[in-house]
Motif scaffolding. Structure first.
Motif, PDB file in Angstrom:
ATOM      1  N   ARG A   1       6.549  27.448 -13.417  1.00 48.47           N
ATOM      2  CA  ARG A   1       6.485  26.733 -12.154  1.00 48.47           C
ATOM      3  C   ARG A   1       5.238  25.857 -12.151  1.00 48.47           C
ATOM      4  O   ARG A   1       4.322  26.059 -12.943  1.00 48.47           O
TER       5      ARG A   1
ATOM      6  N   ALA B   1      14.134  20.453 -14.631  1.00 50.11           N
ATOM      7  CA  ALA B   1      13.683  21.387 -13.595  1.00 50.11           C
ATOM      8  C   ALA B   1      14.890  22.022 -12.935  1.00 50.11           C
ATOM      9  O   ALA B   1      15.912  21.366 -12.717  1.00 50.11           O
ATOM     10  N   ARG B   2      14.763  23.318 -12.626  1.00 60.30           N
ATOM     11  CA  ARG B   2      15.812  24.056 -11.920  1.00 60.30           C
ATOM     12  C   ARG B   2      15.187  24.817 -10.764  1.00 60.30           C
ATOM     13  O   ARG B   2      14.108  25.395 -10.909  1.00 60.30           O
ATOM     14  N   ARG B   3      15.891  24.816  -9.642  1.00 68.12           N
ATOM     15  CA  ARG B   3      15.455  25.616  -8.517  1.00 68.12           C
ATOM     16  C   ARG B   3      15.501  27.093  -8.884  1.00 68.12           C
ATOM     17  O   ARG B   3      16.438  27.565  -9.516  1.00 68.12           O
ATOM     18  N   SER B   4      14.474  27.824  -8.482  1.00 70.42           N
ATOM     19  CA  SER B   4      14.448  29.258  -8.742  1.00 70.42           C
ATOM     20  C   SER B   4      15.581  29.937  -7.988  1.00 70.42           C
ATOM     21  O   SER B   4      15.804  29.670  -6.803  1.00 70.42           O
TER      22      SER B   4
ATOM     23  N   ASP C   1      10.695  27.240  -5.036  1.00 67.80           N
ATOM     24  CA  ASP C   1      10.073  27.014  -6.340  1.00 67.80           C
ATOM     25  C   ASP C   1      11.068  26.381  -7.299  1.00 67.80           C
ATOM     26  O   ASP C   1      12.285  26.528  -7.155  1.00 67.80           O
ATOM     27  N   SER C   2      10.530  25.692  -8.296  1.00 61.73           N
ATOM     28  CA  SER C   2      11.341  25.177  -9.395  1.00 61.73           C
ATOM     29  C   SER C   2      10.699  25.575 -10.714  1.00 61.73           C
ATOM     30  O   SER C   2       9.465  25.613 -10.823  1.00 61.73           O
ATOM     31  N   TYR C   3      11.525  25.874 -11.693  1.00 56.91           N
ATOM     32  CA  TYR C   3      11.048  26.171 -13.040  1.00 56.91           C
ATOM     33  C   TYR C   3      11.272  24.957 -13.921  1.00 56.91           C
ATOM     34  O   TYR C   3      12.350  24.357 -13.921  1.00 56.91           O
ATOM     35  N   TYR C   4      10.245  24.601 -14.687  1.00 59.43           N
ATOM     36  CA  TYR C   4      10.316  23.470 -15.610  1.00 59.43           C
ATOM     37  C   TYR C   4      10.598  23.992 -17.011  1.00 59.43           C
ATOM     38  O   TYR C   4      10.059  25.016 -17.437  1.00 59.43           O
TER      39      TYR C   4
ATOM     40  N   ASP D   1      15.145  34.677 -12.743  1.00 57.63           N
ATOM     41  CA  ASP D   1      13.948  34.415 -11.947  1.00 57.63           C
ATOM     42  C   ASP D   1      13.538  35.646 -11.143  1.00 57.63           C
ATOM     43  O   ASP D   1      12.353  35.906 -10.953  1.00 57.63           O
TER      44      ASP D   1
ATOM     45  N   SER E   1      14.442  30.312 -17.438  1.00 55.60           N
ATOM     46  CA  SER E   1      15.070  30.249 -16.118  1.00 55.60           C
ATOM     47  C   SER E   1      16.511  29.774 -16.260  1.00 55.60           C
ATOM     48  O   SER E   1      16.784  28.578 -16.304  1.00 55.60           O
TER      49      SER E   1
END
Length: 259
Positions: free
Chosen positions: A33, A63-66, A72-75, A197, A216
């Protein structure tokens, strides 16, 4: 005449910046994140976010939403795209340097006496983590000790996961059952890799200070169990995990792969 800036390959322009290169190297190991990347690189959040936007615009980072906290988003670093970009960059310099990008090969030498131990985790241990366990065992050729478990294991593996691994990789999981993380208490692992996540936040502490990585990956089971909807979602998940596994192998067994 084309300017030197215009002639510079896009990958070089993106990766040559020191902060962007640092972000790429951190994301090469694990999904993070923004606030975690800020801590890792020691730079202000607005600056990190700006350079992440450039990397996303260049297609190197996604990027994906947690699925645990949608705020939060995970890169994630797309290593496959990076491999193609690097191959193309060589051709820009000289035609003889054009390379066909290929995933790292599996180890071909006998397994070492002390194999790295890897644990994959997700919530139900019915789809993502057993898929990763099976694919790593399949590709590693005995060089890696691998298992998987969940924080809230389901009663059985998802049938789509079992079917896809059998049909596309020749892997039979029909006799495997989900296991609970608690059953692994006291075991030592070199790597603990979360694919969920939610479970990332609740995973047990294991002795030996394992390296913790995060992938993620959304749960394909949430798309439904029907053939028309669920099966394609599982196929995409298996493909993504397989790509990540193939790029993980030389990290786990660098001596064997490079020899």
């Amino acid at each position: 005449m084309v300017s030197s800036l215009q002639a510079t390959p896009a990958f070089v322009r993106l990766a040559a910046h020191p902060l962007r290169w640092r972000l790429l190297t951190e994301l090469a190991a694990s999904d993070y994140r923004v606030r975690e990347l800020v801590e890792l690189v020691g730079q202000p959040q607005n600056l990190v976010s700006y350079h992440l936007r450039l990397l996303r615009g260049g297609g190197l980072v996604t990027a994906r939403r947690s699925t645990f906290d949608a705020r939060d988003s995970y890169y994630h670093l797309d290593l496959e795209r990076c491999a193609h970009a690097l191959a193309a960059t060589g051709a820009y310099l000289h035609p003889a340097l054009r390379l066909d990008p290929a995933p790292p090969p599996p180890p071909s030498t006998p397994a070492p006496a002390r194999r790295p131990a890897v644990l994959f985790t997700c919530t139900g241990n019915s789809a993502r983590s057993p898929i990763a366990e099976a694919l790593l065992r399949h590709h590693a050729g005995g060089h890696v000790e691998v298992t998987s478990a969940g924080s809230h294991p389901r009663q059985e593996l998802h049938p789509h996961a079992v079917r896809i691994l059998r049909e596309r990789h020749g892997i039979d999981l029909s006799n495997q059952r989900p296991r609970h993380l608690d059953t692994l208490a006291g075991r030592r692992f070199n790597y603990v890799i979360s694919l969920c996540d939610k479970v990332r936040e609740v995973c047990l502490d294991f002795g030996g200070h394992p390296r913790r990585l995060h992938w993620s990956i959304p749960d394909p089971a949430t798309s439904g169990r029907t053939e028309a909807v669920g099966y394609p979602a599982f196929a995409r998940t298996v493909e993504e995990i397989d790509t990540r596994i193939r790029y993980l192998l030389p990290v786990l067994t660098p001596q064997e792969v490079s020899s």
